[in-house]
Design a protein around this motif. Structure first.
Motif, short mmCIF file in Angstrom:
data_model
loop_
_atom_site.label_atom_id
_atom_site.label_comp_id
_atom_site.label_asym_id
_atom_site.label_seq_id
_atom_site.Cartn_x
_atom_site.Cartn_y
_atom_site.Cartn_z
N ALA A 160 -1.75 19.83 0.43
CA ALA A 160 -2.74 19.33 1.39
C ALA A 160 -3.65 18.27 0.75
O ALA A 160 -4.85 18.22 1.02
N ALA A 161 -3.09 17.45 -0.11
CA ALA A 161 -3.88 16.41 -0.77
C ALA A 161 -3.02 15.18 -1.01
O ALA A 161 -1.82 15.29 -1.30
N TRP A 162 -3.64 14.02 -0.88
CA TRP A 162 -2.91 12.76 -1.04
C TRP A 162 -3.71 11.80 -1.91
O TRP A 162 -4.93 11.88 -2.01
N ASP A 163 -2.98 10.88 -2.49
CA ASP A 163 -3.55 9.76 -3.23
C ASP A 163 -2.86 8.50 -2.70
O ASP A 163 -1.81 8.59 -2.04
N ASP A 164 -3.45 7.35 -2.93
CA ASP A 164 -2.75 6.11 -2.55
C ASP A 164 -3.08 5.02 -3.55
O ASP A 164 -3.99 5.14 -4.37
N TYR A 165 -2.29 3.94 -3.51
CA TYR A 165 -2.42 2.87 -4.49
C TYR A 165 -1.99 1.55 -3.85
O TYR A 165 -1.35 1.53 -2.80
N HIS A 187 0.85 -1.18 0.00
CA HIS A 187 0.00 0.00 0.00
C HIS A 187 0.89 1.23 0.00
O HIS A 187 1.65 1.47 0.94
N PHE A 199 1.57 5.56 -0.81
CA PHE A 199 0.96 6.88 -0.71
C PHE A 199 1.70 7.85 -1.63
O PHE A 199 2.91 7.79 -1.77
N GLU A 200 0.95 8.76 -2.23
CA GLU A 200 1.52 9.71 -3.18
C GLU A 200 0.92 11.09 -2.93
O GLU A 200 -0.30 11.26 -2.95
N PRO A 201 1.76 12.10 -2.66
CA PRO A 201 1.21 13.45 -2.48
C PRO A 201 0.68 14.01 -3.79
O PRO A 201 1.29 13.83 -4.85
N MET A 202 -0.45 14.69 -3.72
CA MET A 202 -1.02 15.35 -4.90
C MET A 202 -0.87 16.86 -4.81
O MET A 202 -1.22 17.58 -5.73
#
Length: 322
Positions: free
Chosen positions: A87-92, A79, A81-84
């Motif tokens: 103040a925003a994040w994405d994950d995969y 799992h 995590f990727e910062p967008m």
């Protein structure tokens, strides 16, 4: 067949020429992708909603990271995590085995050898994503009246503390009937049978070393023992004639391991022959406690498989609503 109330008896079903097992390929027609989930008609689901009285919701799926380590040579997913932005994040998720945790076996999971897959399809899953893919199940979900078959409570009553779900205990239809009678529940067409053997309950008590040792022995499908349903024709007959839409168990294989060769292989009887939806590694301990407290063993069962075109199986994503 279009009338969901009409269920051809098991003994009236024809036998396949290759494996000699009774099949339901013509009950809903060749090319059908739902199997016994066809029994979840609008009327059946509407009636199931009447089981909701308090609105208490209980998850019956393990976290996707369990079992850990995974069984049967499957790999743990990663799992990430990727910062967008500030103040925003994405994950995969990478390396995600869809049948690694509480899960449904789809109709592409097991074939019937020379007879083909459910309905007589003769392709291969990697070559054609449309037939029998679990995306067909995802369109309507697996939603209906859930019925808890609490074999743990039955065994406590009949055997005391000697029962161990990590041993080869074969439950037969008479055991399911006894557990349901004890709970005061009669199966009805379209039910989702939730069978608690206690296997997952015991797994969750193991420490990290115990879980690793168990997984080591479960790199093959014959390297462990588990209580479960007998693989016999008697069991297939009972499940079919009861009219259930699906059977979900809390053990790794639904059926007892190791199985008795004289009984046969329940997966083969149910999936490619009868088109029955079966689930494994559900977590029914908290649900059993809630059912005992409420004095009833029926509830609205809601599970929505992942809408992955052509998928073999899917995480359960299941909740019981009392």
């Amino acid at each position: 067949m279009t009338d969901d109330d009409v269920i051809p008896s098991y003994d009236s079903l024809p036998r396949l020429p290759g494996n000699g097992l009774r099949h339901a390929w013509d009950v809903w027609g060749r090319g059908d992708n739902l199997g016994t989930l066809n029994r979840l008609s609008g009327a059946v689901v509407a009636a199931a909603a009447g089981c909701v009285r308090t609105g208490e919701r209980i998850g019956v799926s393990l976290p996707l990271g369990l079992p850990d380590p995974p069984f049967f040579g499957r790999k743990s997913f990663r799992h990430g995590f990727e910062p967008m932005g500030p103040a925003a994040w994405d994950d995969y998720v990478d390396g995600f085995y869809l049948q690694c945790s509480s899960q449904w076996d789809g109709l592409r999971h097991i074939g019937s050898g020379a007879d083909g897959w459910y309905g007589g399809w003769r392709g291969q899953p990697a070559d054609d994503l449309e037939p029998l893919g679990i995306h067909h199940w995802a369109q309507r979900g697996i939603i209906g009246r859930g019925v808890l078959v609490d074999l743990v409570s039955l065994m406590a009553e009949t055997q005391g503390e000697s029962y161990d779900p990590f041993t080869q205990v074969a439950f037969r239809p008479a055991d399911l009937v006894a557990a349901l009678d004890r709970a005061g529940v009669t199966p009805r067409p379209g039910d989702i049978l939730c069978v608690r053997t206690g296997w997952t309950d015991k797994y969750l008590t193991l420490d990290a070393a115990g879980r690793s040792a168990l997984s080591e022995g479960m790199q093959s499908f014959r390297g462990y023992a588990a209580a479960g349903l007998t693989g016999s024709e008697e069991m297939a007959r009972y499940l079919w004639d009861s009219g259930i839409a699906a059977v979900a168990c809390d053990n790794p294989a639904v059926e007892v391991v190791p199985g008795d060769p004289a009984d046969g292989f329940l997966h083969e009887r149910l999936i490619p022959c009868l088109g029955m939806a079966i689930g494994e590694l559900f977590s029914f301990g908290p649900l059993a406690a809630a059912c005992a407290a409420a004095g009833r063993h029926e509830f609205l069962f809601v599970s929505v498989p992942l809408n992955v075109t052509g998928a073999i199986g899917s995480p359960a994503n299941a909740v019981a609503i009392l």
